[in-house]
Design an enzyme around this catalytic site. Structure first.
Site, short mmCIF file in Angstrom:
data_model
loop_
_atom_site.label_atom_id
_atom_site.label_comp_id
_atom_site.label_asym_id
_atom_site.label_seq_id
_atom_site.Cartn_x
_atom_site.Cartn_y
_atom_site.Cartn_z
CG ASP A 30 92.60 71.74 37.88
OD1 ASP A 30 92.99 72.02 39.16
OD2 ASP A 30 92.69 70.76 37.69
CE LYS A 35 90.93 69.90 43.00
NZ LYS A 35 92.47 70.00 42.61
CG LEU A 248 112.95 72.09 67.88
CD1 LEU A 248 113.76 73.00 68.93
CD2 LEU A 248 113.98 71.25 67.18
N GLY A 251 107.56 63.06 67.44
CA GLY A 251 106.36 62.21 67.26
C GLY A 251 106.87 61.11 66.29
N GLY A 255 104.82 63.88 57.76
CA GLY A 255 104.18 63.60 56.36
C GLY A 255 103.77 64.64 55.69
CB CYS A 258 105.41 70.19 51.58
SG CYS A 258 104.16 71.14 50.58
CE LYS A 261 105.60 68.12 46.42
NZ LYS A 261 106.47 69.28 45.82
CE LYS A 318 98.95 70.59 58.77
NZ LYS A 318 99.71 71.84 58.75
NE ARG A 325 97.85 65.49 49.35
CZ ARG A 325 98.07 66.80 48.71
NH1 ARG A 325 98.65 67.19 47.65
NH2 ARG A 325 97.67 67.89 49.30
C1 UDX Z 1 104.60 72.32 55.34
C2 UDX Z 1 105.36 73.48 55.75
O1 UDX Z 1 105.31 73.74 56.94
C3 UDX Z 1 104.85 74.74 54.91
O2 UDX Z 1 105.66 75.89 55.21
C4 UDX Z 1 105.05 74.31 53.31
O3 UDX Z 1 104.66 75.21 52.48
C5 UDX Z 1 104.45 73.06 53.03
O4 UDX Z 1 104.76 71.99 53.88
P1 UDX Z 1 102.50 71.21 55.85
O5 UDX Z 1 102.71 70.19 55.06
O6 UDX Z 1 100.97 71.89 56.00
O7 UDX Z 1 103.32 72.27 55.64
O8 UDX Z 1 102.36 70.75 57.35
P2 UDX Z 1 103.39 71.18 58.56
O9 UDX Z 1 102.38 71.70 59.53
O10 UDX Z 1 104.61 71.86 58.58
O11 UDX Z 1 103.65 69.57 59.33
C6 UDX Z 1 104.28 68.81 58.63
C7 UDX Z 1 104.38 67.35 59.11
O12 UDX Z 1 105.32 67.31 60.33
C8 UDX Z 1 103.21 66.63 59.91
O13 UDX Z 1 102.96 65.31 59.76
C9 UDX Z 1 103.34 67.06 61.45
O14 UDX Z 1 102.74 66.16 62.02
C10 UDX Z 1 104.98 66.97 61.50
N1 UDX Z 1 105.58 67.79 62.61
C11 UDX Z 1 105.42 69.16 62.48
C12 UDX Z 1 106.04 67.03 63.53
O15 UDX Z 1 106.33 65.98 63.85
N2 UDX Z 1 106.68 67.75 64.60
C13 UDX Z 1 106.72 69.44 64.66
O16 UDX Z 1 107.20 69.86 65.41
C14 UDX Z 1 105.88 70.23 63.53
#
Ligand code: UDX
Length: 429
Positions: A30, A35, A248, A251, A255, A258, A261, A318, A325
């Protein structure tokens, strides 16, 4: 195998730690000296369940080291993973400058037959740009591949060890064989494909999951309008195996580092080729208005928010992470503050990050949900932490004057909340 992993964020660190645990010799690289020093001391720069133990175990065994020096990491590496960030730029496109900088830094040290794998989420065709950069700086025979990452924060190790699929995108047989061999200890179906298809699989998967969430949120709005219960509606919908139950859960929206963006990026690179992605554009729009929709619901019950003491439970994007982020909780708090509410907030892990990155937010931080409740009239659940799912309603009644619970993650049982004497307002129920 000898492996170099460039970028020590979530994806890079998890990849490095797991590959080392399989017995490979791994060097994490890195440019961030602070870090790397933290990692060399055996500390993890962010919270991820199980990661710290895995890092320490493999560092102690001598299979995992960290450096800022490409000349130390690259010459011996048979496989090099690029795992640097691709944040959104102001146009919503993926900013590829870190990927290109990594390519430029590694190129002079490549040795014959090295396989350079882009794990960062990059738009289709990015590898051709990477190839141009590397070709200018080396004459050795090397291979390019794309192995996208699907891990979720909070369950990153489990997701990496037991993925539904491992996508290996390369146009070269040799690179495919090397990568199949390296991934042998990992479960999951193999999808062997070309580089561009692998790159698109990642964007298509993330935007599909984001669309599922926005779809559930739209149906929640419809349930509000017609007096239906979205949780039952989604259960009835999700039991259809063609649809599936996951993602599904309604909420205040998605956010994280991933979905927001990648959804913006796929829309941006589709537009470049004049391809309309109406479904994904709609999912994005719904997500950007979902917090407003929820705030309107809160205002309908409270009249206005000026000088109202509002307790917010959750700051992380979450549950089970300290990552803030693109957190919808922070979008919500900004809007509450704009309406001149007095905001009190608690999160099991993310307070330090909010203090550090958004010191301007006028939030009264608390060290427990009880401390928030004691000072407020209204509770808003903004993150789906397990400890909020099990909120002790009797205790809440005993210690606070809270009467309204706005459940922005639909995690409480409305009947129980109402029986305990509170007003319950969720989304679509
Ligand atoms: C996500 C993808 O799931 C993963 O495969 C990818 O590699 C990176 O992005 P992550 O960002 O860690 O992973 O979180 P994830 O558990 O997918 O939740 C994303 C957001 O969706 C959270 O803000 C969560 O609160 C929201 N969410 C998720 C909902 O509002 N409802 C759902 O049913 C599931």
């Amino acid at each position: 195998m000898k492996v170099a992993v460039i970028g020590t964020g979530y994806v890079g660190l998890v990849t490095a730690a797991i590959l080392a645990d399989f017995g490979n010799q791994v060097i994490g690289v890195d440019i961030d000296e602070k870090k790397i020093k933290t990692l060399q001391k055996g500390q993890t720069p962010f919270y991820e369940p199980g990661l710290s133990d895995l890092l320490i175990r493999n560092q102690k065994a001598g299979r995992l080291v960290f450096t800022t020096d490409y000349s130390q990491a690259i010459p011996s590496a048979e496989v090099i993973f690029i795992c640097v960030g691709t944040p959104s730029n102001e146009k919503g496109e993926a900013d590829l400058s870190y990927v290109f900088a990594a390519a430029e830094s590694l190129a002079p040290f490549l040795t014959d037959k090295a396989v350079v794998v882009i794990k960062s989420t990059v738009p289709p065709g990015t590898h051709l740009e990477v190839k141009k950069i590397i070709d200018k700086l080396t004459k050795v025979k090397y291979y390019l591949a794309s192995v996208p990452e699907f891990l979720r924060e909070g369950s990153a190790l489990e997701d990496t060890l037991h993925p539904d699929r491992v996508v290996i995108g390369t146009d070269e047989r040799y690179a495919q064989d090397v990568l199949l061999d390296l991934h042998r200890p990992i479960n999951g179906k193999r999808i062997l494909t070309d580089v561009v298809s692998a790159q698109l699989i990642k964007y298509a998967a993330n935007s599909f999951l984001a669309s599922k969430i926005s779809y559930a949120n739209e149906i929640a709005r419809l349930c509000d309008a017609y007096g239906a219960d979205v949780m039952q509606v989604m259960e009835g919908v999700g039991e259809d195996k063609r649809i599936g139950k996951a993602f599904l859960h309604p909420g205040i929206g998605y956010g994280g580092s991933c979905f927001p963006k990648d959804v913006k990026a796929i829309l941006a690179f589709a537009k470049k080729k004049k391809v309309e992605l109406a479904v994904i554009a709609g999912a994005h729009k719904t997500n950007t208005t979902q917090v407003d929709y929820f705030i309107d619901k809160i205002k309908k019950h409270l009249g206005h928010l000026q000088n109202k003491k509002v307790g917010v439970l959750g700051l992380a994007f979450k549950g089970n992470t300290d990552d803030i982020r693109q957190s919808r909780a922070l979008v919500l708090i900004r809007k509450l503050l704009k309406e001149e509410a007095e905001v009190y907030a608690y999160d099991p892990l993310a307070i330090a990050n909010v203090r550090k990155f958004f010191p301007e937010l006028n939030i009264n931080y608390a060290s427990s949900w009880q401390e928030v409740a004691k000072q407020t009239e209204v509770l808003v659940i903004a993150t789906e932490w397990n400890e909020f799912k099990e909120l002790d309603l009797e205790e809440l009644k005993r210690i606070s004057k809270v009467r309204y619970i706005f459940d922005g993650r639909n995690i409480l049982n409305p009947t129980k909340v109402k029986l305990a004497g509170f007003h319950y307002i969720g989304l679509g129920r």
